[in-house]
Enzyme design. Structure first.
Site, mmCIF file in Angstrom:
data_model
loop_
_atom_site.group_PDB
_atom_site.id
_atom_site.type_symbol
_atom_site.label_atom_id
_atom_site.label_comp_id
_atom_site.label_asym_id
_atom_site.label_seq_id
_atom_site.Cartn_x
_atom_site.Cartn_y
_atom_site.Cartn_z
ATOM 1 N N TYR A 176 35.399 41.520 32.096
ATOM 2 C CA TYR A 176 35.376 40.223 32.561
ATOM 3 C C TYR A 176 35.102 39.568 33.889
ATOM 4 O O TYR A 176 34.191 39.462 34.720
ATOM 5 C CB TYR A 176 35.983 38.967 32.075
ATOM 6 C CG TYR A 176 35.384 37.296 32.475
ATOM 7 C CD1 TYR A 176 34.578 37.164 32.588
ATOM 8 C CD2 TYR A 176 36.564 36.923 34.328
ATOM 9 C CE1 TYR A 176 33.804 35.664 33.341
ATOM 10 C CE2 TYR A 176 35.846 36.015 34.403
ATOM 11 C CZ TYR A 176 35.169 35.293 33.810
ATOM 12 O OH TYR A 176 34.366 34.612 34.686
ATOM 13 N N LYS A 182 32.302 40.401 37.816
ATOM 14 C CA LYS A 182 31.614 39.523 38.232
ATOM 15 C C LYS A 182 31.464 40.070 39.408
ATOM 16 O O LYS A 182 30.990 40.055 40.194
ATOM 17 C CB LYS A 182 32.478 38.143 38.636
ATOM 18 C CG LYS A 182 33.149 37.698 37.262
ATOM 19 C CD LYS A 182 31.329 36.321 37.396
ATOM 20 C CE LYS A 182 31.673 35.819 36.038
ATOM 21 N NZ LYS A 182 30.160 35.506 35.321
ATOM 22 N N SER A 185 33.493 34.174 40.277
ATOM 23 C CA SER A 185 35.239 33.847 40.324
ATOM 24 C C SER A 185 35.927 34.590 41.139
ATOM 25 O O SER A 185 35.942 35.256 41.677
ATOM 26 C CB SER A 185 35.131 34.651 39.130
ATOM 27 O OG SER A 185 36.817 34.161 38.864
#
Ligand code: NAD
Ligand code: UD1
Length: 342
Positions: free
Chosen positions: A152, A156, A127
């Site tokens: 979150y 990544k 992302s």
């Protein structure tokens, strides 16, 4: 004979569109999904669009025994596209362990058992959140990676670091990490799209649900940013363009064209739209009036993000084709179809 591709999280939003693109390009697809943020109906939708039903393995990738056994069963696969993860930013702030556990264990189990079975190609869903608040725009792959604001986002960043370490020791592993900007839109048939559980966090599903009467009012989080109209700017990309980028990345791996064992690409359009511009385009494209109000900023929001996409253009031979009106019109068609299904 068709080549077999394992798609984890293939019942989800981006995964399901990628499965359609893969089947349409004659790949044999195995979906692994625990349906924690999707449902089985997606398999019927994929079949309706493509005329082919993908193999489905209903397992949890956190579970090493289940994962091992599914990879053993499908050890004739040539690549894995790994979408499976939790993705709700606010929830990850509330429940960091749940996010680290799911996103990292799923990644580790997938990599461990695909390597054990000799499946050497891996594509990862990363992302633009890994760039944090960028110091320069547009964002190239050379921009500094910073610790993302949310757990979150941090999963990544950590996942990319796991891959960096792993390709050094697993001589067979070839990996591509794709850093998505803001995926929106739906399949043109209106049969496949984003189906968030509960109240949406992201802008586009919130807009379509408000227009459909499911939500009373859209809150615009801040209009005092130093941008063209005060609202934050993002690089929205059509989910079908994104799916096609996965196909290109897959072909690059299968043709052994990569320059290094782990490559990273930005996937965006290179264009930035503000929240108010999206609202205006939505109203124009759908001929509706949206009920919205300006409220305070949302913590953690970055003022402007848009990609430099020249690397993906050059190396993957991919460029986003669909414009903002197409993204909005297809999202709306999907929302209306969903309403009619009820
Ligand atoms: P999604 O929630 O629609 O799809 C994820 C799928 O993975 C779901 O079907 C879910 O049931 C499955 N899953 C989750 N944990 C699992 C587990 N332990 N075992 C098996 N299946 C599991 O999300 P999406 O929007 O399609 O996103 C796909 C990927 O892209 C995710 O990794 C996400 O973090 C990443 N991503 C998404 C966006 C976005 O805006 N949608 C942006 C950047 C990156
Ligand atoms: C968010 C996540 C990002 C994640 C991405 C995809 C944050 C801070 N970032 O990106 O980590 O990779 O989703 O899941 O959550 N907006 C409103 N009202 C709304 C919803 C959004 O005004 O109800 C605004 C936001 O302030 C933002 C823009 O719309 O400026 C886009 O928001 P969103 O769709 O949530 O995406 P990002 O915040 O860019």
């Amino acid at each position: 004979m068709s080549q077999k591709i394992i798609v984890t999280g293939g019942c989800g939003y981006i995964g399901s569109h990628t499965v359609v693109t893969l089947i349409s390009n004659n790949y044999d697809v195995v979906i692994i999904d625990n349906l924690s943020n999707s449902n089985k109906k997606t398999l019927e939708r994929i079949t309706k669009i493509t005329g082919t039903s993908p193999h489905f393995e209903h397992i949890d990738l956190k579970n090493p025994e289940q994962t091992k056994s599914v990879f053993k069963k499908h050890n004739d696969a040539v690549a894995v596209i790994h979408f499976a993860a939790y993705k709700a930013v606010a929830e990850s702030v509330e429940k960091p362990l749940m996010y680290y556990r799911n996103n990292l264990l799923s990644l580790i189990n997938t990599l461990e058992f695909q390597i054990e079975e000799g499946i050497s190609n891996f594509i990862f869903s990363s992302s633009a959140t890994v760039y944090g608040a960028p110091e320069t725009l547009p964002i190239t792959e050379e921009n500094k990676v910073q610790r993302p604001f949310s757990p979150y986002g941090n999963t990544k960043k950590i996942a990319e670091e796991v891959l960096e370490d792993l390709v050094k020791t697993s001589s067979n592993l070839a990996a591509i990490s794709l850093r998505y900007f803001n995926p929106i839109g739906a399949h043109k048939s209106g049969f496949l799209g984003e189906l968030p559980n509960g109240i949406p966090n992201n802008l586009m599903p919130y807009i379509t649900q408000t227009a459909a009467g499911i939500r009373k009012e859209l809150q615009v989080f801040g209009n005092d940013y130093p941008t063209k109209d005060g609202t934050p700017v993002r690089d929205y990309i059509h989910v079908v363009d994104l799916a096609e980028a996965h196909l290109k990345a897959l072909q690059r791996l299968l043709n052994k064209e990569q320059d290094k064992p782990l490559e990273v690409y930005n996937l965006g359009t290179g264009n930035g739209y503000s929240v108010l511009e999206i609202i205006k385009s939505f109203e124009r494209t759908t001929n509706t009036t949206l009920n919205y109000k300006i409220v305070d900023r949302r913590p953690g929001d970055v003022e402007t993000l848009y990609a430099d996409t020249s690397l993906a253009e050059k190396k993957l031979n991919w460029k986003a084709k669909r414009d903002i009106d197409d993204m909005i019109a297809s999202s709306w068609k999907w929302e209306e179809n969903l309403k009619n299904e009820q």
